[in-house]
Design an enzyme around this catalytic site. Structure first.
Site, mmCIF file in Angstrom:
data_model
loop_
_atom_site.group_PDB
_atom_site.id
_atom_site.type_symbol
_atom_site.label_atom_id
_atom_site.label_comp_id
_atom_site.label_asym_id
_atom_site.label_seq_id
_atom_site.Cartn_x
_atom_site.Cartn_y
_atom_site.Cartn_z
ATOM 1 N N ASP A 193 -23.048 32.923 -57.243
ATOM 2 C CA ASP A 193 -22.272 33.764 -56.345
ATOM 3 C C ASP A 193 -23.041 35.033 -56.011
ATOM 4 O O ASP A 193 -23.993 35.410 -56.703
ATOM 5 C CB ASP A 193 -20.942 34.158 -57.007
ATOM 6 C CG ASP A 193 -19.984 32.986 -57.149
ATOM 7 O OD1 ASP A 193 -20.149 32.004 -56.410
ATOM 8 O OD2 ASP A 193 -19.086 33.076 -58.000
ATOM 9 N N LYS B 121 -19.237 33.672 -51.698
ATOM 10 C CA LYS B 121 -18.245 33.877 -50.645
ATOM 11 C C LYS B 121 -17.773 35.317 -50.717
ATOM 12 O O LYS B 121 -17.325 35.784 -51.765
ATOM 13 C CB LYS B 121 -17.059 32.913 -50.809
ATOM 14 C CG LYS B 121 -17.430 31.461 -50.631
ATOM 15 C CD LYS B 121 -16.211 30.558 -50.694
ATOM 16 C CE LYS B 121 -15.770 30.306 -52.119
ATOM 17 N NZ LYS B 121 -16.737 29.512 -52.871
ATOM 18 N N MET C 116 -9.573 41.796 -56.072
ATOM 19 C CA MET C 116 -9.742 41.740 -54.612
ATOM 20 C C MET C 116 -8.585 42.454 -53.923
ATOM 21 O O MET C 116 -7.853 41.880 -53.115
ATOM 22 C CB MET C 116 -9.844 40.279 -54.157
ATOM 23 C CG MET C 116 -11.045 39.555 -54.760
ATOM 24 S SD MET C 116 -10.969 37.750 -54.616
ATOM 25 C CE MET C 116 -9.759 37.337 -55.894
#
Length: 240
Positions: free
Chosen positions: A35, A57, A171
């Site tokens: 990642d 991502k 997030m």
């Protein structure tokens, strides 16, 4: 002959927070799918000659689909390779782990999970605070700040408005203003202490102590691009 996949938690980004098992798996891998937040110095533990494949991502950026990442895992392992899927933090916490496990099981490919230091623990450590307290913070809860559409997901607001819990929102920045308003509507004080932790375990780490109301107001004006999480509850109070 099928290979083997190790899902490895890289921690929040600080190479010194890698586990010994994580380092061993990186050193033995033929292929590493990593990642964005599991790159940089962490990859120095990968042996020379191993294939490095970026599959990160990030919100607002062109990214490989989850189906594509799962397909890559299966295809590389099907060649007999030792594959490491390097995920930031702990792979089992908001890391899309289940989708990738299901793809491997469908292809009859063996795997293991090597846990990592979650960014929640790393943020609390950086701020020199515990996540629990015997009398008024007996519970820790982890939630995500957005669903697959990028909006605030359906959440148990009664649980999230519990003033005797430590809550960690992963997030969170795009939706925290909306979340804070709903928390207040469900009885949580707008003065509840909160901590914004950006770039945890990396250069540029920033810790901002605030309240849920003040932090929501800040994020209405400027979100920024740094990866972050927000912790709120009775243990996030200002330093004395």
């Amino acid at each position: 002959m099928s290979g083997f996949v190790s899902f490895v938690g890289s921690g929040p980004g600080d190479p010194e927070l890698l586990t010994l098992k994580a380092v061993a798996r990186l050193g033995a891998a033929d292929v590493v799918l990593f990642d964005d937040l599991s790159s940089g110095p962490l990859l120095s533990h990968v042996r020379p000659g191993a294939d490095l494949v970026a599959v990160g991502k990030r919100a607002g950026r062109a990214s490989p689909t989850q189906a594509h990442v799962s397909r890559l895992l299966v295809d590389h392992a099907a060649t007999g390779a030792r594959v490491v899927r390097l995920k930031s933090g702990d792979p089992a916490i908001f890391g899309r782990l289940e989708e990738e496990i299901l793809a491997l099981r469908a292809a009859r490919i063996a795997f293991e999970i090597v846990p990592g230091v979650t960014s929640a623990s790393a943020a609390a450590a950086a701020a020199a605070i515990p996540l629990t307290r015997r009398l008024n913070a007996r519970r820790v809860q982890f939630v995500t700040g957005h669903d697959v559409t990028g909006g605030l997901p359906t959440l148990n607001m009664a649980a999230l408005a519990d003033s005797d819990a430590t809550t960690v929102v992963f997030m969170p920045k795009r939706t925290f203003a909306e979340l804070a308003a709903r928390l207040v509507d469900h009885g949580l004080s707008p003065d509840t202490p909160a901590l914004l932790a950006e770039n945890v375990g990396n250069s540029g780490q920033r810790l901002v102590r605030s309240t849920i109301a003040a932090l929501a107001q800040t994020l209405r004006v400027e979100i920024g691009t740094a990866p972050a999480l927000i912790l709120y509850g009775p243990l996030m109070e200002e330093e004395t």
